[in-house]
Design a protein around this motif. Structure first.
Motif, PDB file in Angstrom:
ATOM      1  N   TYR A  74      40.283  39.635  51.167  1.00 57.09           N
ATOM      2  CA  TYR A  74      40.216  41.062  51.481  1.00 57.09           C
ATOM      3  C   TYR A  74      41.217  41.824  50.620  1.00 57.09           C
ATOM      4  CZ  TYR A  74      37.504  40.006  55.656  1.00 57.09           C
ATOM      5  OH  TYR A  74      36.528  39.588  56.521  1.00 57.09           O
ATOM      6  N   LEU A  75      40.758  42.914  50.045  1.00 55.50           N
ATOM      7  CA  LEU A  75      41.604  43.831  49.297  1.00 55.50           C
ATOM      8  C   LEU A  75      41.424  45.202  49.935  1.00 55.50           C
ATOM      9  CD1 LEU A  75      43.395  44.607  46.886  1.00 55.50           C
ATOM     10  CD2 LEU A  75      41.326  44.767  45.513  1.00 55.50           C
ATOM     11  N   ASP A  76      42.515  45.810  50.356  1.00 58.94           N
ATOM     12  CA  ASP A  76      42.457  47.092  51.065  1.00 58.94           C
ATOM     13  C   ASP A  76      41.498  47.024  52.252  1.00 58.94           C
ATOM     14  OD1 ASP A  76      44.256  48.263  49.270  1.00 58.94           O
ATOM     15  OD2 ASP A  76      42.629  48.777  47.889  1.00 58.94           O
ATOM     16  N   ASN A  77      41.564  45.928  52.983  1.00 51.76           N
ATOM     17  CA  ASN A  77      40.731  45.675  54.173  1.00 51.76           C
ATOM     18  C   ASN A  77      39.235  45.659  53.888  1.00 51.76           C
ATOM     19  OD1 ASN A  77      42.785  45.228  56.090  1.00 51.76           O
ATOM     20  ND2 ASN A  77      43.177  47.428  56.152  1.00 51.76           N
ATOM     21  N   LYS A  78      38.859  45.449  52.636  1.00 54.61           N
ATOM     22  CA  LYS A  78      37.451  45.320  52.267  1.00 54.61           C
ATOM     23  C   LYS A  78      37.213  43.904  51.776  1.00 54.61           C
ATOM     24  CE  LYS A  78      36.943  50.122  50.946  1.00 54.61           C
ATOM     25  NZ  LYS A  78      36.826  51.059  49.838  1.00 54.61           N
ATOM     26  N   LEU A  79      36.156  43.275  52.305  1.00 54.75           N
ATOM     27  CA  LEU A  79      35.809  41.924  51.892  1.00 54.75           C
ATOM     28  C   LEU A  79      35.410  41.933  50.421  1.00 54.75           C
ATOM     29  CD1 LEU A  79      35.302  38.942  52.624  1.00 54.75           C
ATOM     30  CD2 LEU A  79      32.982  39.613  53.271  1.00 54.75           C
ATOM     31  N   VAL A  80      36.125  41.137  49.610  1.00 51.36           N
ATOM     32  CA  VAL A  80      35.862  41.057  48.176  1.00 51.36           C
ATOM     33  C   VAL A  80      35.036  39.825  47.856  1.00 51.36           C
ATOM     34  CG1 VAL A  80      36.953  40.798  45.899  1.00 51.36           C
ATOM     35  CG2 VAL A  80      38.013  42.253  47.625  1.00 51.36           C
ATOM     36  N   GLN A  81      35.361  38.708  48.527  1.00 54.48           N
ATOM     37  CA  GLN A  81      34.660  37.465  48.248  1.00 54.48           C
ATOM     38  C   GLN A  81      34.773  36.520  49.432  1.00 54.48           C
ATOM     39  OE1 GLN A  81      35.949  35.531  44.670  1.00 54.48           O
ATOM     40  NE2 GLN A  81      34.419  33.928  44.818  1.00 54.48           N
ATOM     41  N   SER A  82      33.749  35.698  49.601  1.00 54.36           N
ATOM     42  CA  SER A  82      33.744  34.681  50.634  1.00 54.36           C
ATOM     43  C   SER A  82      33.203  33.394  50.016  1.00 54.36           C
ATOM     44  CB  SER A  82      32.851  35.125  51.793  1.00 54.36           C
ATOM     45  OG  SER A  82      32.810  34.136  52.789  1.00 54.36           O
TER      46      SER A  82
END
Length: 151
Positions: A74-82
Protein backbone atom coordinates in the motif's frame (compact mmCIF):
# COMPACT_ATOMS: atom_id res chain seq x y z
CA UNK A 1 3.21 26.51 5.35
CA UNK A 2 2.58 26.50 9.09
CA UNK A 3 1.09 22.99 8.88
CA UNK A 4 4.14 21.67 7.01
CA UNK A 5 6.48 23.20 9.59
CA UNK A 6 4.49 21.62 12.44
CA UNK A 7 4.48 18.21 10.72
CA UNK A 8 8.25 18.31 10.16
CA UNK A 9 8.82 19.43 13.75
CA UNK A 10 6.66 16.56 15.01
CA UNK A 11 8.47 13.99 12.89
CA UNK A 12 11.92 15.20 13.89
CA UNK A 13 10.90 15.24 17.55
CA UNK A 14 9.56 11.69 17.33
CA UNK A 15 12.61 10.39 15.50
CA UNK A 16 15.18 11.94 17.82
CA UNK A 17 13.40 11.33 21.11
CA UNK A 18 12.60 7.69 20.32
CA UNK A 19 15.92 6.18 19.26
CA UNK A 20 15.41 2.44 19.60
CA UNK A 21 18.49 0.26 19.75
CA UNK A 22 17.17 -2.35 17.34
CA UNK A 23 14.37 -3.63 19.55
CA UNK A 24 11.45 -2.07 21.33
CA UNK A 25 9.46 -5.23 21.77
CA UNK A 26 11.38 -8.36 20.96
CA UNK A 27 9.90 -11.46 19.45
CA UNK A 28 10.71 -14.47 21.64
CA UNK A 29 14.19 -15.78 20.80
CA UNK A 30 14.32 -13.44 17.77
CA UNK A 31 12.36 -15.89 15.66
CA UNK A 32 11.17 -14.62 12.31
CA UNK A 33 7.63 -13.31 12.42
CA UNK A 34 7.06 -13.98 8.71
CA UNK A 35 8.47 -17.53 8.78
CA UNK A 36 6.40 -18.43 11.84
CA UNK A 37 3.03 -17.02 10.81
CA UNK A 38 0.12 -19.27 11.75
CA UNK A 39 -3.10 -19.81 9.84
CA UNK A 40 -5.14 -16.59 9.95
CA UNK A 41 -2.24 -14.39 11.11
CA UNK A 42 -1.89 -10.89 9.69
CA UNK A 43 1.49 -9.18 9.84
CA UNK A 44 1.90 -5.52 8.91
CA UNK A 45 5.18 -3.83 8.01
CA UNK A 46 4.74 -0.07 8.35
CA UNK A 47 7.46 1.97 6.67
CA UNK A 48 7.94 5.70 7.15
CA UNK A 49 10.74 7.77 5.66
CA UNK A 50 11.43 11.36 6.53
CA UNK A 51 14.22 13.59 5.37
CA UNK A 52 14.98 17.21 4.60
CA UNK A 53 12.94 17.23 1.41
CA UNK A 54 10.94 14.02 1.55
CA UNK A 55 8.27 12.26 3.54
CA UNK A 56 6.58 8.96 2.73
CA UNK A 57 4.47 6.33 4.45
CA UNK A 58 3.87 2.87 3.06
CA UNK A 59 2.89 -0.51 4.38
CA UNK A 60 2.91 -4.14 3.38
CA UNK A 61 0.28 -6.48 4.77
CA UNK A 62 1.05 -10.21 4.95
CA UNK A 63 -1.87 -12.62 5.36
CA UNK A 64 -1.60 -16.37 5.91
CA UNK A 65 -4.63 -18.27 4.67
CA UNK A 66 -4.81 -21.90 3.57
CA UNK A 67 -1.06 -22.30 4.24
CA UNK A 68 -0.29 -19.56 1.69
CA UNK A 69 1.10 -16.12 2.51
CA UNK A 70 -0.09 -13.25 0.36
CA UNK A 71 1.38 -9.77 0.50
CA UNK A 72 -0.27 -6.46 -0.33
CA UNK A 73 1.74 -3.28 -0.86
CA UNK A 74 0.00 0.00 0.00
CA UNK A 75 1.18 3.49 -0.91
CA UNK A 76 -0.84 6.37 0.54
CA UNK A 77 -3.41 3.78 1.70
CA UNK A 78 -3.98 2.64 -1.90
CA UNK A 79 -3.32 -0.96 -2.89
CA UNK A 80 -0.42 -0.92 -5.37
CA UNK A 81 0.28 -4.63 -5.72
CA UNK A 82 -0.74 -8.00 -4.34
CA UNK A 83 1.01 -11.33 -4.76
CA UNK A 84 1.33 -14.84 -3.37
CA UNK A 85 4.77 -15.19 -1.80
CA UNK A 86 7.14 -17.87 -3.04
CA UNK A 87 9.65 -19.74 -0.87
CA UNK A 88 12.34 -17.41 -2.29
CA UNK A 89 10.26 -14.34 -1.30
CA UNK A 90 9.77 -15.67 2.23
CA UNK A 91 13.51 -16.36 2.59
CA UNK A 92 14.25 -12.80 1.46
CA UNK A 93 11.74 -11.42 3.99
CA UNK A 94 13.25 -13.50 6.81
CA UNK A 95 16.69 -12.11 5.95
CA UNK A 96 15.22 -8.57 5.73
CA UNK A 97 13.65 -8.98 9.18
CA UNK A 98 16.98 -10.17 10.63
CA UNK A 99 18.71 -7.10 9.19
CA UNK A 100 16.22 -4.59 10.60
CA UNK A 101 16.48 -6.23 14.02
CA UNK A 102 20.23 -5.52 13.97
CA UNK A 103 19.94 -1.77 13.32
CA UNK A 104 21.43 0.19 16.20
CA UNK A 105 22.11 3.70 14.76
CA UNK A 106 25.52 3.76 16.36
CA UNK A 107 28.06 5.70 14.35
CA UNK A 108 26.97 7.50 11.20
CA UNK A 109 23.69 9.41 11.40
CA UNK A 110 22.21 11.46 8.57
CA UNK A 111 19.16 13.67 8.13
CA UNK A 112 17.00 10.94 6.57
CA UNK A 113 15.34 8.42 8.87
CA UNK A 114 13.54 5.23 7.91
CA UNK A 115 11.20 3.72 10.49
CA UNK A 116 10.26 0.05 10.29
CA UNK A 117 7.40 -1.09 12.55
CA UNK A 118 6.07 -4.63 12.54
CA UNK A 119 2.71 -5.63 13.97
CA UNK A 120 1.39 -9.17 14.31
CA UNK A 121 -2.39 -9.41 14.57
CA UNK A 122 -2.58 -5.68 15.46
CA UNK A 123 -0.03 -6.04 18.30
CA UNK A 124 3.35 -4.28 18.03
CA UNK A 125 6.24 -6.72 17.74
CA UNK A 126 9.12 -4.28 17.25
CA UNK A 127 10.04 -0.94 15.73
CA UNK A 128 13.40 0.35 14.52
CA UNK A 129 14.62 3.70 13.19
CA UNK A 130 17.46 3.56 10.66
CA UNK A 131 19.25 6.90 10.41
CA UNK A 132 22.39 5.58 8.73
CA UNK A 133 21.57 6.42 5.09
CA UNK A 134 23.56 3.33 4.18
CA UNK A 135 21.07 0.50 3.64
CA UNK A 136 17.91 1.52 1.73
CA UNK A 137 16.38 -1.81 2.79
CA UNK A 138 12.73 -1.06 2.06
CA UNK A 139 13.37 -0.03 -1.54
CA UNK A 140 15.48 -3.15 -2.03
CA UNK A 141 12.68 -5.27 -0.56
CA UNK A 142 10.12 -3.80 -2.97
CA UNK A 143 12.44 -4.39 -5.92
CA UNK A 144 13.39 -7.96 -4.98
CA UNK A 145 10.01 -9.31 -3.84
CA UNK A 146 7.53 -7.17 -5.76
CA UNK A 147 9.56 -6.01 -8.76
CA UNK A 148 8.71 -2.40 -7.91
CA UNK A 149 11.56 -0.23 -9.16
CA UNK A 150 13.69 1.88 -6.86
CA UNK A 151 13.02 5.59 -7.34
Amino acid sequence: MKAIFLMITFIVTCVYTNKPEGKLISNENNKSIIANMLEGDVTVLNYNMSGCFSLSAEKIIFIKKNAIITAEVYLDNKLVQSKVLTKKDINYLVDFEKKIRLITNKGRICTTSETYSILLNNKPEFSVVDSSCSWNGYSLLKKEVFNISIN
